[in-house]
Write a protein that holds these residues in place. Structure first.
Motif, PDB file in Angstrom:
ATOM      1  N   PHE A 155       0.837  -1.190   0.000  1.00 20.43           N
ATOM      2  CA  PHE A 155       0.000   0.000   0.000  1.00 20.43           C
ATOM      3  C   PHE A 155       0.876   1.246   0.000  1.00 20.43           C
ATOM      4  CE2 PHE A 155      -2.966  -3.086   1.636  1.00 20.43           C
ATOM      5  CZ  PHE A 155      -4.230  -2.643   1.250  1.00 20.43           C
ATOM      6  N   ASN A 156       0.379   2.283  -0.647  1.00 23.23           N
ATOM      7  CA  ASN A 156       1.025   3.597  -0.620  1.00 23.23           C
ATOM      8  C   ASN A 156      -0.013   4.628  -0.203  1.00 23.23           C
ATOM      9  OD1 ASN A 156       2.320   5.880  -3.163  1.00 23.23           O
ATOM     10  ND2 ASN A 156       2.731   5.816  -0.976  1.00 23.23           N
ATOM     11  N   PHE A 157       0.198   5.236   0.948  1.00 26.49           N
ATOM     12  CA  PHE A 157      -0.668   6.305   1.439  1.00 26.49           C
ATOM     13  C   PHE A 157       0.151   7.589   1.549  1.00 26.49           C
ATOM     14  CE2 PHE A 157      -3.620   3.172   3.843  1.00 26.49           C
ATOM     15  CZ  PHE A 157      -4.363   2.987   2.682  1.00 26.49           C
ATOM     16  N   PRO A 158      -0.503   8.744   1.558  1.00 30.45           N
ATOM     17  CA  PRO A 158       0.232  10.012   1.674  1.00 30.45           C
ATOM     18  C   PRO A 158       1.088  10.069   2.939  1.00 30.45           C
ATOM     19  CG  PRO A 158      -2.024  10.416   0.966  1.00 30.45           C
ATOM     20  CD  PRO A 158      -1.944   8.968   1.343  1.00 30.45           C
ATOM     21  N   GLN A 159       2.244  10.661   2.784  1.00 37.95           N
ATOM     22  CA  GLN A 159       3.198  10.757   3.888  1.00 37.95           C
ATOM     23  C   GLN A 159       2.614  11.465   5.101  1.00 37.95           C
ATOM     24  OE1 GLN A 159       6.891  12.594   2.699  1.00 37.95           O
ATOM     25  NE2 GLN A 159       7.377  13.249   4.775  1.00 37.95           N
ATOM     26  N   GLY A 160       1.901  12.552   4.868  1.00 32.32           N
ATOM     27  CA  GLY A 160       1.329  13.288   5.990  1.00 32.32           C
ATOM     28  C   GLY A 160       0.295  12.479   6.744  1.00 32.32           C
ATOM     29  N   VAL A 161      -0.557  11.779   6.014  1.00 34.39           N
ATOM     30  CA  VAL A 161      -1.557  10.924   6.640  1.00 34.39           C
ATOM     31  C   VAL A 161      -0.881   9.897   7.536  1.00 34.39           C
ATOM     32  CG1 VAL A 161      -3.267   9.111   6.187  1.00 34.39           C
ATOM     33  CG2 VAL A 161      -3.309  11.225   4.851  1.00 34.39           C
ATOM     34  N   LEU A 162       0.169   9.253   7.014  1.00 36.29           N
ATOM     35  CA  LEU A 162       0.851   8.232   7.791  1.00 36.29           C
ATOM     36  C   LEU A 162       1.622   8.820   8.966  1.00 36.29           C
ATOM     37  CD1 LEU A 162       2.070   5.872   4.928  1.00 36.29           C
ATOM     38  CD2 LEU A 162       0.391   5.349   6.693  1.00 36.29           C
ATOM     39  N   SER A 163       2.167  10.014   8.801  1.00 35.66           N
ATOM     40  CA  SER A 163       2.889  10.612   9.932  1.00 35.66           C
ATOM     41  C   SER A 163       1.931  10.945  11.069  1.00 35.66           C
ATOM     42  CB  SER A 163       3.641  11.876   9.485  1.00 35.66           C
ATOM     43  OG  SER A 163       2.763  12.948   9.238  1.00 35.66           O
ATOM     44  N   GLN A 164       0.701  11.280  10.733  1.00 37.58           N
ATOM     45  CA  GLN A 164      -0.294  11.618  11.747  1.00 37.58           C
ATOM     46  C   GLN A 164      -1.004  10.393  12.305  1.00 37.58           C
ATOM     47  OE1 GLN A 164      -2.460  14.092   9.076  1.00 37.58           O
ATOM     48  NE2 GLN A 164      -1.455  15.993   9.684  1.00 37.58           N
ATOM     49  N   ILE A 165      -0.991   9.290  11.562  1.00 45.30           N
ATOM     50  CA  ILE A 165      -1.783   8.127  11.938  1.00 45.30           C
ATOM     51  C   ILE A 165      -1.252   7.454  13.201  1.00 45.30           C
ATOM     52  CG2 ILE A 165      -0.688   6.169  10.749  1.00 45.30           C
ATOM     53  CD1 ILE A 165      -3.463   5.666   9.435  1.00 45.30           C
ATOM     54  N   PHE A 166       0.060   7.614  13.466  1.00 45.12           N
ATOM     55  CA  PHE A 166       0.619   6.995  14.667  1.00 45.12           C
ATOM     56  C   PHE A 166       0.177   7.727  15.934  1.00 45.12           C
ATOM     57  CE2 PHE A 166       3.550   5.763  11.246  1.00 45.12           C
ATOM     58  CZ  PHE A 166       3.472   4.377  11.374  1.00 45.12           C
ATOM     59  N   ARG A 167      -0.096   9.013  15.840  1.00 44.30           N
ATOM     60  CA  ARG A 167      -0.687   9.718  16.986  1.00 44.30           C
ATOM     61  C   ARG A 167      -2.055   9.135  17.296  1.00 44.30           C
ATOM     62  NH1 ARG A 167       0.055  16.057  15.509  1.00 44.30           N
ATOM     63  NH2 ARG A 167      -1.625  15.450  14.108  1.00 44.30           N
ATOM     64  N   ASP A 168      -2.820   8.838  16.227  1.00 42.36           N
ATOM     65  CA  ASP A 168      -4.141   8.237  16.420  1.00 42.36           C
ATOM     66  C   ASP A 168      -4.015   6.828  16.990  1.00 42.36           C
ATOM     67  OD1 ASP A 168      -5.364  10.507  15.379  1.00 42.36           O
ATOM     68  OD2 ASP A 168      -5.279   9.749  13.331  1.00 42.36           O
ATOM     69  N   ALA A 169      -2.975   6.106  16.579  1.00 35.34           N
ATOM     70  CA  ALA A 169      -2.753   4.762  17.121  1.00 35.34           C
ATOM     71  C   ALA A 169      -2.447   4.823  18.608  1.00 35.34           C
ATOM     72  CB  ALA A 169      -1.621   4.073  16.370  1.00 35.34           C
ATOM     73  N   ALA A 170      -1.673   5.825  19.008  1.00 26.25           N
ATOM     74  CA  ALA A 170      -1.351   5.980  20.432  1.00 26.25           C
ATOM     75  C   ALA A 170      -2.596   6.275  21.255  1.00 26.25           C
ATOM     76  CB  ALA A 170      -0.317   7.093  20.612  1.00 26.25           C
ATOM     77  N   ALA A 171      -3.556   6.984  20.649  1.00 26.03           N
ATOM     78  CA  ALA A 171      -4.785   7.367  21.354  1.00 26.03           C
ATOM     79  C   ALA A 171      -5.919   6.362  21.163  1.00 26.03           C
ATOM     80  CB  ALA A 171      -5.242   8.744  20.873  1.00 26.03           C
ATOM     81  N   HIS A 172      -5.620   5.231  20.491  1.00 26.85           N
ATOM     82  CA  HIS A 172      -6.602   4.167  20.255  1.00 26.85           C
ATOM     83  C   HIS A 172      -7.801   4.648  19.442  1.00 26.85           C
ATOM     84  CE1 HIS A 172      -5.076   1.785  24.026  1.00 26.85           C
ATOM     85  NE2 HIS A 172      -4.210   1.784  23.016  1.00 26.85           N
ATOM     86  N   LYS A 173      -7.555   5.541  18.503  1.00 30.31           N
ATOM     87  CA  LYS A 173      -8.628   5.978  17.617  1.00 30.31           C
ATOM     88  C   LYS A 173      -8.777   4.964  16.491  1.00 30.31           C
ATOM     89  CE  LYS A 173      -7.990  10.856  18.703  1.00 30.31           C
ATOM     90  NZ  LYS A 173      -7.643  12.213  18.199  1.00 30.31           N
ATOM     91  N   PRO A 174     -10.011   4.625  16.114  1.00 31.72           N
ATOM     92  CA  PRO A 174     -10.206   3.563  15.119  1.00 31.72           C
ATOM     93  C   PRO A 174      -9.848   3.956  13.701  1.00 31.72           C
ATOM     94  CG  PRO A 174     -12.313   4.517  15.722  1.00 31.72           C
ATOM     95  CD  PRO A 174     -11.292   5.129  16.644  1.00 31.72           C
ATOM     96  N   VAL A 175     -10.068   5.223  13.343  1.00 29.10           N
ATOM     97  CA  VAL A 175      -9.757   5.696  11.999  1.00 29.10           C
ATOM     98  C   VAL A 175      -9.210   7.113  12.076  1.00 29.10           C
ATOM     99  CG1 VAL A 175     -11.509   4.289  10.825  1.00 29.10           C
ATOM    100  CG2 VAL A 175     -12.098   6.604  11.592  1.00 29.10           C
ATOM    101  N   GLN A 176      -8.530   7.511  11.011  1.00 22.77           N
ATOM    102  CA  GLN A 176      -8.144   8.910  10.866  1.00 22.77           C
ATOM    103  C   GLN A 176      -8.970   9.515   9.745  1.00 22.77           C
ATOM    104  OE1 GLN A 176      -4.980  11.030   8.492  1.00 22.77           O
ATOM    105  NE2 GLN A 176      -3.840  10.570  10.355  1.00 22.77           N
ATOM    106  N   LEU A 177      -9.668  10.599  10.029  1.00 21.54           N
ATOM    107  CA  LEU A 177     -10.475  11.272   9.022  1.00 21.54           C
ATOM    108  C   LEU A 177      -9.663  12.372   8.374  1.00 21.54           C
ATOM    109  CD1 LEU A 177     -13.939  11.595  10.822  1.00 21.54           C
ATOM    110  CD2 LEU A 177     -13.274   9.981   9.044  1.00 21.54           C
ATOM    111  N   ASN A 178      -9.701  12.407   7.036  1.00 19.93           N
ATOM    112  CA  ASN A 178      -8.881  13.361   6.314  1.00 19.93           C
ATOM    113  C   ASN A 178      -9.445  13.558   4.916  1.00 19.93           C
ATOM    114  OD1 ASN A 178      -6.564  14.924   5.521  1.00 19.93           O
ATOM    115  ND2 ASN A 178      -5.345  13.730   6.971  1.00 19.93           N
ATOM    116  N   THR A 179      -9.312  14.760   4.406  1.00 16.31           N
ATOM    117  CA  THR A 179      -9.694  14.987   3.008  1.00 16.31           C
ATOM    118  C   THR A 179      -8.535  14.685   2.068  1.00 16.31           C
ATOM    119  OG1 THR A 179      -9.073  17.328   3.173  1.00 16.31           O
ATOM    120  CG2 THR A 179     -11.388  16.766   3.594  1.00 16.31           C
TER     121      THR A 179
END
Length: 521
Positions: free
Chosen positions: A103-127
């Motif tokens: 898979f290839n996802f945008p760099q910014g999305v992935l850089s932010q997704i680990f913060r969501d993982a730390a907070a146990h958020k199920p998804v990251q919402l982004n445009t």
């Protein structure tokens, strides 16, 4: 001590089969290379660790055998979700053979997704990603058939507006690198050019019950590190891995540390800029006209054409007052290219990568200059995949979907193209073998429809033609002196663009020396 100090071979032996790994790094910066190399050696010897699920935000490697190339063993990976792939050529045959889910996802999305993982958020919402190959209506970020076994992004609406809902991983291993660790496991980054996503990755693995491994130069006494230099608190660290090569003294893909990258008082004079008048400079000059005096926050993408725009602005006296940004976290200074891309000489500020993309997502950049690989009739741009070659998006999607003015730069054709400037005109000595304006791009990294709907100003600058994004897609607005509209432009496009009623010749000053010293507007 609450943490264990081990070597990189011991660290590799502790990575379990099926681990979900949060991996930090940008090219060679902050990469726990010794751990990765020992993981590969262990797999070759024992077949373990296998079936790994690796997530990383940026391109990690040297384009040869380092970084994520260390996972290029059949059976070692179950899945890899990365923001950039070009630096890992050894992985690409395995992707083509469907050895693992890619898979290839945008760099910014992935850089932010680990913060969501730390907070146990199920998804990251982004445009970010709407209308591109990341959109589930297009390809969902999948790079091969094997990836169809997973769905990692869905679309949903909130208040009538479309968003992408990215699945958040639950990492149980974090592989990171810092400078020093004290006896309590606190990790500092004073010698690292960037801090990237280390804090988020460590917290994500720790909060999901996993183990955090941090490679460092050496361990120091408890209390000897400055609290504000510590980017990873010891309470989330399980293993400190002392490097076997602590004498590294220069930051490249192979090594550690260059003081010029981390000290603001280091001043590197650029000296006199003397760019030869050639098609590359013509492209950069014309692109620079789109920068308004009020555009102060500027992003320059990697590649010779965007980087030349920066040099031209300085040569023409238009560079003062500009604050450059580079996506892994630097503001100001002298941004570097090649193997040191992402770092800067004497930056004014360095922040964590997720916060840089918060800045970008909120429209913090005034204008960006990016490369142009291919563009189609709708104004879509592809810079991420060409046949079996996977480059990846990096921060391209994040930046282009949130910046008011976008200027794509590149030659009109490619592959053996030879041109020169003579008597204020462009002379095409040998046409390129490959046309860069197909009916449809191979992969949509930038969506013209989405940009037009968002009211962004988008321009496509080549040495012989300038286009803008209009209601009906690509619109030709300028041609170079000495160029034939049909023979040199339209005959090398798979479609006929809209031709502006005000079609004009490019400013003749672009094709002459000495420097213009003034923008043409």
């Amino acid at each position: 001590m609450s943490v264990q100090v081990i070597n990189s071979k011991e660290a590799a032996a502790l990575i379990p089969d099926g681990a979900v790994i949060a991996l930090d790094g940008f090219l060679g910066t902050d990469v726990p290379e010794e751990i990765l190399e020992n993981m590969r050696a262990r797999f070759r010897a024992t077949g373990h660790p296998k079936d790994l699920d690796v997530w990383h935000a940026s391109g990690i490697g040297d384009g040869k055998d380092k970084g994520t190339n260390n996972f290029a063993e059949p059976g070692m990976l179950k899945r890899l979700v990365g923001g950039h792939w070009a630096l890992a050529p050894q992985l690409q045959p395995l992707v083509a053979n469907n050895d693992f889910q890619a898979f290839n996802f945008p760099q910014g999305v992935l850089s932010q997704i680990f913060r969501d993982a730390a907070a146990h958020k199920p998804v990251q919402l982004n445009t970010v990603g709407l209308g591109t190959f990341v959109d589930p209506d297009v390809a969902g970020g999948r790079l091969n058939e094997a990836a169809k076994a997973s769905t990692l992004v869905n679309k949903m609406q909130i208040h009538g507006k479309d968003y992408l809902a990215y699945e958040v991983p639950t990492p149980n291993v974090a592989l990171l690198r810092g400078t020093y660790a004290d006896e309590n496991g606190n990790v500092s980054f004073e010698d690292e050019p960037l801090t990237l996503i280390a804090t988020s990755c460590a917290m994500a693995a720790h909060n999901n019950g996993g183990k955090v491994f941090v490679q460092v130069k050496r361990v120091v006494k408890a209390g000897s590190l400055k609290p504000k230099d510590i980017r990873i608190p010891g309470v989330v660290v399980d293993y400190i891995v002392e490097t076997e090569n602590a004498d590294m003294t220069k930051q490249t893909t192979d090594t550690y540390y260059n003081p010029d990258f981390v000290e603001a008082n280091v001043v590197k004079p650029k000296g006199d800029i003397d760019l030869p008048l050639n098609p590359k400079k013509v492209i950069a000059r014309r692109a620079s006209f789109f920068k308004k005096p009020t555009d102060k926050i500027v992003n320059f993408g990697i590649g010779k054409y965007p980087e030349t725009v920066s040099l031209v602005l300085d040569e023409e006296g238009q560079g003062s007052g500009i604050i450059t940004t580079v996506e892994p976290g630097t503001f100001g200074g002298v941004p570097l290219g090649g193997g040191d891309f992402g770092s800067a000489i004497a930056p004014e500020a360095t922040i964590d990568e997720p916060y840089m993309f918060d800045f970008y997502d909120g429209g913090g950049i005034d204008i960006t200059f990016l490369g142009l690989a291919e563009a189609d009739v709708k104004g879509n741009v592809n810079v991420s995949q060409f046949g079996p070659k996977i480059a990846g998006t990096g921060g391209f999607v994040d930046i282009t979907q949130n910046t008011p003015t976008i200027v794509f730069n590149g030659t009109f054709t490619a592959g053996g193209l030879k041109e020169h400037i003579e008597d204020g005109k462009l002379v095409i000595d040998q046409e390129g073998k490959f046309d860069k304006f197909p009916e449809s791009v191979q992969q949509i990294t930038f969506s013209g429809d989405v940009a037009y709907a968002n009211g962004q100003k988008v321009f496509y600058v080549t040495e012989r033609a300038v286009f803008k994004l209009g209601k009906n897609g690509l619109e030709l607005i300028e041609i170079a002196p000495g160029v034939d509209l049909n023979k040199d432009i339209l005959d090398h496009m798979a479609f006929k663009p809209v031709i502006s009623d005000g079609l004009k010749e490019m400013d003749p000053r672009i094709f002459r020396e000495p420097p213009m010293m003034k923008q043409a507007g």
